[in-house]
Design a protein around this motif. Structure first.
Motif, short mmCIF file in Angstrom:
data_model
loop_
_atom_site.label_atom_id
_atom_site.label_comp_id
_atom_site.label_asym_id
_atom_site.label_seq_id
_atom_site.Cartn_x
_atom_site.Cartn_y
_atom_site.Cartn_z
N TYR A 16 87.03 93.12 -1.68
CA TYR A 16 85.66 93.64 -1.57
C TYR A 16 85.67 95.04 -1.03
O TYR A 16 86.58 95.45 -0.31
N LEU A 17 84.59 95.78 -1.31
CA LEU A 17 84.45 97.16 -0.85
C LEU A 17 83.90 97.14 0.56
O LEU A 17 82.81 96.63 0.80
N ILE A 94 74.24 106.41 -7.46
CA ILE A 94 74.59 105.62 -8.65
C ILE A 94 75.44 106.45 -9.60
O ILE A 94 76.44 105.97 -10.17
N PHE A 97 79.12 106.82 -8.33
CA PHE A 97 79.94 105.59 -8.35
C PHE A 97 79.82 104.97 -9.72
O PHE A 97 78.91 104.17 -9.99
N THR A 99 81.77 102.94 -11.28
CA THR A 99 82.14 101.52 -11.39
C THR A 99 80.94 100.63 -11.11
O THR A 99 80.70 99.64 -11.81
N TYR A 100 80.17 100.97 -10.09
CA TYR A 100 79.03 100.13 -9.70
C TYR A 100 77.70 100.61 -10.28
O TYR A 100 76.64 100.13 -9.90
N LYS A 101 77.78 101.58 -11.19
CA LYS A 101 76.54 102.15 -11.74
C LYS A 101 75.68 101.12 -12.47
O LYS A 101 74.47 101.07 -12.26
N LEU A 103 75.43 97.85 -12.05
CA LEU A 103 74.80 96.93 -11.10
C LEU A 103 73.75 97.64 -10.27
O LEU A 103 72.63 97.13 -10.09
N LEU A 104 74.12 98.83 -9.78
CA LEU A 104 73.15 99.56 -8.96
C LEU A 104 71.93 99.99 -9.78
O LEU A 104 70.79 99.98 -9.29
#
Length: 420
Positions: A16-17, A94, A97, A99-101, A103-104
């Motif tokens: 986890y981050l 967003i 990042f 990778t998490y774009k 989801l965010l």
């Protein structure tokens, strides 16, 4: 992610981050979590490790602080204005990042959709609240109007009832006064009747006593009269009969004398009517005298007017006899060419002398028109140059237009000769 952010995030043992701590966390130096407890040394010291903020985080916080300072938070929509910098920071986060774009972005879109939905609901609720407020205001106003009308009606009824109460109180006071007065009157009457009753009783007792005494006296008198002489009684009876005859005669004389007499009330009424009629007669007499004077004055004026009329009539007859009668000028229309219409035009506004001249002129013109030949005046020096001619002159029967044309030509030639 950016290089600054790569230093601020670490992956945990589970993948986890982990977040960067807001403040320094205490870290055990030479800590061995896998060793046994007895192998641990009691001299271990907790050394605080201070980790600086990432540069990217400081940039974002600085940007957010600067944007918030530029906003005007006194407006009604300050919360929406304040939310905009946070949206921009979240967009930067967003975008950096990758990778998490997704989801965010999904989280952001869901929040935005929820906010939009909440705004719509708030707007609908505001509209509903305004509608309900207006309806409630109208209902309140209607109720107030209705209550005001009812209050006015109740006030009027109250005023009417108060007036009725005052009237009843006044009537009650008046009745109370009358009752008190009647009670006093009844008490007086009762006292008077009681006194009269007592007096009557005493009077009856006295009358009974007197009647008894009279009976006793009569009884004794009868017994005494029986012994007197009957001659005295006969004489007394004759005297009484004579007195009765005299009284009857006097009564008949009085009735005869006052047969035509009237009661005093009728006499006073008739006397009042006589006074009124006499006053009215005097007023009418004054009016009659005034009218008589006016009538005499009018008769005098009428006589003077009649005399003036007679004088004027005599003067008129004398003038008609002395003056020459006026001719009937309407007959001239039969002689004048053009008939009555032309004669009326010629005679309008002219005196008798002028009418005679007009008539002679018309007659002479007609005679001249009927002649075909005119005798010449000769060539003597006494005859004007333009009329000198021997022999007969034929009548050309020139019209007015021809004469005007000839006169104009003559004047033109004369002017031309004068110029030469």
């Amino acid at each position: 992610p950016a290089k600054g952010f790569s230093q601020s995030f670490q992956l945990s043992a589970r993948g986890y981050l982990s977040t960067w701590p807001a403040s320094g966390q205490p870290i055990l130096v030479d800590h061995k979590p896998c060793c046994a407890p007895e192998e641990r040394q009691p001299s271990n010291k907790r050394v605080p490790l201070t980790i600086p903020k990432p540069q990217y985080l400081e940039q974002l916080e600085s940007y957010l602080k600067k944007e918030l300072q530029t906003l005007d938070l006194t407006k009604t929509s300050s919360q929406e204005l304040k939310l905009q910098p946070y949206r921009e920071i979240f967009e930067f986060f967003i975008n950096d990042f990758k990778t998490y774009k997704p989801l965010l972005s999904a989280i952001k879109n869901e929040y935005e959709a929820t906010l939009a939905h909440q705004k719509k609901m708030i707007h609908a609720l505001k509209t509903m609240a305004m509608t309900v407020s207006e309806e409630s205001t109208q209902q309140v106003v209607a109720l107030q109007e209705k209550e005001r009308d009812e209050i006015n009606v109740l006030k009027q009824e109250k005023q009417h009832l108060l007036k009725c109460i005052d009237n009843i109180k006044e009537e009650k006071a008046s009745l109370q006064t009358q009752v008190e007065h009647l009670q006093a009157s009844v008490a007086k009457e009762y006292t008077r009747y009681l006194n009269e009753s007592e007096a009557r009783k005493l009077l009856l007792a006295k009358l009974n006593a007197m009647y008894s005494e009279q009976l006793d006296a009569k009884h004794h008198q009868v017994q005494g009269i029986k012994g007197d002489d009957m001659v005295k009684l006969t004489l007394a009876l004759k005297v009484a009969q004579q007195d009765l005859a005299k009284a009857q005669t006097k009564l008949n004389a009085v009735i005869t004398d006052y047969t035509d007499a009237v009661p005093r009330s009728d006499f006073e009424s008739l006397q009042q009517n006589y006074s009124d009629l006499l006053q009215e007669m005097k007023t009418l007499q004054k009016d009659f005298d005034q009218l008589h004077k006016e009538h005499e004055a009018l008769l005098k004026i009428h006589r003077e007017t009649a005399e003036e009329r007679d004088i004027l009539c005599s003067e008129l007859q004398r003038a008609q006899h002395n003056y020459t009668p006026r001719p009937d000028w309407a007959k001239c229309s039969e002689v004048v060419p053009g008939g009555a219409a032309r004669w009326d035009h010629l005679a309008k506004g002219k005196t008798s002398d002028q009418l005679v001249d007009v008539l002679l002129e018309e007659i002479g013109t007609a005679v001249l028109r009927e002649r075909e030949i005119f005798p010449g005046q000769g060539k003597d020096e006494q005859v004007p140059v333009y009329l000198r001619h021997k022999g007969d002159v034929r009548n050309k029967h020139l019209t007015k237009k021809d004469v005007v044309t000839i006169v104009k030509d003559v004047w033109k030639e004369k002017i031309a000769l004068d110029q030469q």
